[in-house]
Design an enzyme around this catalytic site. Structure first.
Site, PDB file in Angstrom:
ATOM      1  CD  GLU A   1      13.298 -59.019 -27.500  1.00 41.50           C
ATOM      2  OE1 GLU A   1      13.691 -58.041 -26.829  1.00 41.50           O
ATOM      3  OE2 GLU A   1      13.797 -60.151 -27.412  1.00 41.50           O
TER       4      GLU A   1
ATOM      5  CD  GLU B   1      15.835 -65.927 -28.640  1.00 42.92           C
ATOM      6  OE1 GLU B   1      16.448 -65.074 -27.980  1.00 42.92           O
ATOM      7  OE2 GLU B   1      15.100 -66.805 -28.112  1.00 42.92           O
TER       8      GLU B   1
ATOM      9  CG  ASP C   1      12.740 -62.462 -29.415  1.00 46.13           C
ATOM     10  OD1 ASP C   1      13.103 -61.340 -29.772  1.00 46.13           O
ATOM     11  OD2 ASP C   1      12.630 -62.804 -28.216  1.00 46.13           O
TER      12      ASP C   1
END
Length: 286
Positions: free
Chosen positions: A107, A111, A109
């Site tokens: 993953e 955010e 990310d």
């Protein structure tokens, strides 16, 4: 016969049309959400605008929302234009990321962690490989991400991952598999979401979501995808532009911008957190 001056506009139109055809595709801003993406949760909290070229996710106490690409990808240059919720957004998390949805997942990310009105948003990036994360870096955004759209991009090739904000590289995660460090290698989908992260997102969870400000709204646009479908047998092919040698490292101008942002705006780096990791991860030693 038409005069040469009257032909000029027609020739210009033809030239522009030819350029569009040769270029291969239309602008990312003109591509509809439905062409490559689908809603994954919170259907009643998703609103398509501008003939599907703009999507609004909303969050209230009942639900947030999320979407994902229809396909998975093995490398590419992933990008999205995002406008974040304004005013008091403490506890609210907007995410734009790649994920493999496997048991030991990869993953990558972005955010965006909301804050009290008047305080800056924090951008947290993270990289998971083979199910292992805990590689957070946090950067204060140097502009108001709620006033207009800004571009957030991830370059993923065989050499490194690069996170960009408005074409400025803010993080580089190198392929250090020769050192025994896992590197994202699983096919991943592109995802976006808006959700309640009040248990941790703002001041370590001390500042909670102010639901009187709900619904919180995040807008996404720019749904074109420059990436290698997982159906392709060689997503590290040099025939794909993002895999070419010029993209194996930052150029001198990018390196300078990268160092400037990290020196001025980064306020957390897992590589410096000796309280959490007395023995630094291998990738932090280079």
């Amino acid at each position: 016969m038409a005069s040469s001056s009257s032909l000029l506009p027609l020739l210009l139109q033809a030239f522009l049309l030819l350029g569009a055809v040769v270029g291969g595709r239309m602008s990312d801003d003109d591509i509809s959400f439905d062409e490559s993406y689908r809603i994954t949760w919170g259907n009643d909290h998703v609103l398509a605008l501008n003939q599907g070229r703009l999507v609004q996710l909303s969050l209230d106490q009942s639900s947030g929302a999320g979407f994902a690409s229809k396909e998975s990808y093995g490398s590419g240059f992933f990008h999205m234009k995002i406008k974040l919720p304004p005013k008091d957004s403490a506890g609210v998390v907007t995410a734009f990321y790649l994920t493999s949805h496997t048991k030991k997942h990869d993953e990558v990310d972005f955010e965006f962690l909301g804050n009290k009105e008047g305080k800056p948003y924090t951008l947290q990036t993270n990289v998971f490989t083979n199910g292992k994360g805990r590689r957070e870096q946090r950067t204060l955004l140097w502009f108001d991400p709620t006033a207009d759209f800004h571009s957030y991009k991830i370059l993923w090739n065989q050499r490194h991952l690069v996170f960009y904000v408005d074409d400025i590289p803010i993080r580089v995660f190198k392929n250090n598999t020769k050192m025994g460090v896992d590197y994202p290698s699983q096919a991943m989908r592109i995802e976006g979401s808006l959700w309640n992260g009040e248990s941790w997102a703002t001041d370590g969870g001390k500042t909670k979501t102010n639901w009187s400000c709900a619904p919180f709204k995040t807008h996404f646009m720019g749904f074109g995808i420059d990436a290698c479908s997982s159906h392709n047998s060689n997503c590290y092919s040099p025939n794909l532009w993002w895999n070419q040698k010029k993209y194996w490292k930052l150029d001198s101008k990018q390196q300078k911008a990268y160092e400037n942002v990290r020196n001025k705006y980064m306020n957390y780096d897992y590589c410096s957190d000796t309280n959490r990791s007395p023995v630094l991860p291998k990738e932090c030693t280079r």
